[in-house]
Design an enzyme around this catalytic site. Structure first.
Site: not given
Ligand code: NAD
Length: 482
Positions: A175, A250, A284, A383
């Site tokens: 997804k 992550e 990130c 963040e």
């Molecule tokens: P997010 O947590 O809002 O969403 C990530 C994914 O999870 C999306 O596909 C979203 O639709 C899904 N999701 C949301 N609610 C869910 C639920 N209840 N159950 C299952 N899936 C769900 O994050 P975002 O805004 O898409 O991304 C930005 C964040 O990602 C930042 O905090 C960034 O630091 C982090 N990030 C971390 C890394 C790493 O490798 N550490 C890499 C890139 C981004």
């Protein structure tokens, strides 16, 4: 007319049973709808899991070199379509073109890397304690892997999960985030054309709370790999472990660059500016704290402000820094700018929306520098996920180390120094999964492990390189007497 794109399930392009779609707008020009995607339901997700379960045995027993051939071929197809994929990333996520092209190339390179790994996988043989016995360890696939990914690296992150999962013989349900799902469907198309059997990869777009949730809960999935915010990731971790699944998450970061008194202020400002403002601050691993020795503080701040103010902001196709990916991301950044001002930090550069014809419509924000930041302020702890860097003054290296570690996160940390002993102490003591000397906090090599400490990660398994395969394999030890 705006294109409506389907889910990819069991080798077919299918619409959601909901009949609903979601529009993805161009963050540089929000009145332009780039494409429409399926707003799928839990039932759509469950169908995808069923297809992955059905395809599992056959894919697990497909010889590694054949799995590798398909990955290599998919990488080659993507290479031929690199321009289109780059266009798609710029249009949906807003990245500056060189950054988008670099990300697409990374996805291609990852496919080629794991194509070789697929053939190398197998296990190890050990010497048995008696004659006429073979004692060996096989690496087997875990089963069906559920991948849930964020919008900020819309092709690289899905591929750095997908390629090792497929190489190791797992089937996958994926997804992507709703802001920029197009490139993941392009990857599915390339794998389909490369000959991936039906059901081995299934991509379903839609909300995390329905599609993502079903992937995690459905008893057909064996492993969950999630990248996203700490808030969502921590819930996903609990949910997946409660359901008895292997899980890696992550998450977010609050990454520091420590600038010591031996650093050249101009070089340090280059390192911090590229780490903080690259990808519009939406990495990130982005640098969001510059922790600076008082002896070089004033010179460093002057250099950093100069760089922030010289960045050319506008549509990603012909500017250095693109917009934020969505209105809510822009609002989040602007909120933190107000919070920092209220907390008493000094605004030294940026701090608002830029002006000018090129930036009238999109979700743009100026590269922003705050000085006089104290470590207990929210701007130094939380963040932000936009191009905002907090500068903190320290009086010596020891204090710099303390401030470096004075956050809940631990993803990437860097030091700028000419002193070898300080560099080594930083490597020893920085609480982060990635530590760099004289380099920006962003930027990763694809063949070494990646993952965070503390709230940045579940700390269960690493991604990328050989470590990336560990999550998707389980060992079976064989005692074979003859
Ligand atoms: P997010 O947590 O809002 O969403 C990530 C994914 O999870 C999306 O596909 C979203 O639709 C899904 N999701 C949301 N609610 C869910 C639920 N209840 N159950 C299952 N899936 C769900 O994050 P975002 O805004 O898409 O991304 C930005 C964040 O990602 C930042 O905090 C960034 O630091 C982090 N990030 C971390 C890394 C790493 O490798 N550490 C890499 C890139 C981004």
């Amino acid at each position: 007319m705006t294109e409506t794109r389907a889910n990819y399930v069991n080798g077919e392009w299918v619409s959601s049973e909901t009949g609903e779609t979601i529009d993805v707008e161009n963050p540089a020009n929000p009145s332009e709808v780039v494409a429409r995607y399926q707003q799928s339901s839990a039932a759509d997700a469950a169908e995808a899991v069923d297809a992955a379960v059905d395809a599992q045995d056959d894919w697990a027993t497909t010889p590694g070199p054949e799995r590798g051939r398909i990955l290599r071929e998919a990488g080659t197809i993507l290479q031929e379509r690199k321009e289109e994929l780059t266009d798609s990333l710029v249009a949906e996520e807003g990245k500056a073109r060189p950054e988008a092209a670099g990300e697409v190339q990374r996805a291609i390179d990852i496919f080629h890397y794991f194509a070789v790994k697929a053939a190398d996988l197998g296990g190890t043989t050990k010497s048995p304690s008696v004659r006429r016995k073979n004692l060996y360890i096989r690496q087997e696939p875990v089963g069906v892997a559920a991948l849930v990914t964020p919008w900020n690296y819309p092709i690289a992150i899905p591929v750095w999960k997908l390629a090792p999962a497929l190489a190791a013989g797992n089937t996958v349900v994926l997804k992507p985030a709703s802001q920029a799902p197009g490139v993941v469907l392009d990857v599915a198309e390339a794998l389909d054309e490369a000959g991936l059997p039906d059901g081995v990869l299934n991509v379903v777009t839609g909300p995390g709370s329905t599609v993502g949730n079903e992937f995690i809960e459905n008893e057909g999935t064996d492993a969950v790999s999630f990248t996203g915010s700490s808030h969502v990731g921590e819930m996903v971790y609990e949910q997946a472990t409660d359901a008895g699944k292997r899980v890696q998450t992550e998450l977010g970061g609050k990454n520091p660059t420590l600038v010591t008194d031996s650093a050249d202020p101009a070089e340090a400002a280059d390192i911090v500016a590229t780490g903080a403002f690259g990808t519009t601050g939406q990495s990130c691993t982005g640098c969001s704290r510059a922790i600076v020795h008082e002896d070089v503080y004033d010179d460093f701040v002057a250099e950093l402000v100069d760089r922030a103010e010289s960045i050319d902001v506008g549509p990603g196709n012909d500017h250095e820094m693109g917009p934020q990916a969505s209105e809510s991301e822009l609002e989040g950044t602007l909120d933190y700018i107000e919070i920092a001002k209220d907390e008493g930090a000094t605004l030294a550069a940026g701090g608002g929306r830029p002006e000018g014809e090129a930036v009238e419509e999109g979700y743009y924000v100026e590269p922003t520098v705050f000085t006089d930041v104290e470590s207990d302020m929210r701007i130094a702890q939380e963040e932000v996920f936009g191009p905002v860097v907090a500068v903190l003054k320290v009086s010596d290296f020891e204090e710099g180390l303390t401030v470096t570690n004075d956050v809940d996160y631990g993803l990437s940390a860097s030091v700028v120094t000419d002193d070898h002993t300080e560099a080594n102490r930083f490597v020893d003591e920085a609480e982060a999964g990635v530590v760099k000397v004289n380099e920006k906090t962003t930027g990763l090599e694809l063949h070494v492990p990646f993952g965070g400490f503390k709230r940045s990660s579940s700390e269960t398994w690493r991604e990328q390189g050989d470590a990336g395969l560990d999550f998707y394999t389980i060992e079976k030890t064989v005692y074979d007497n003859y």
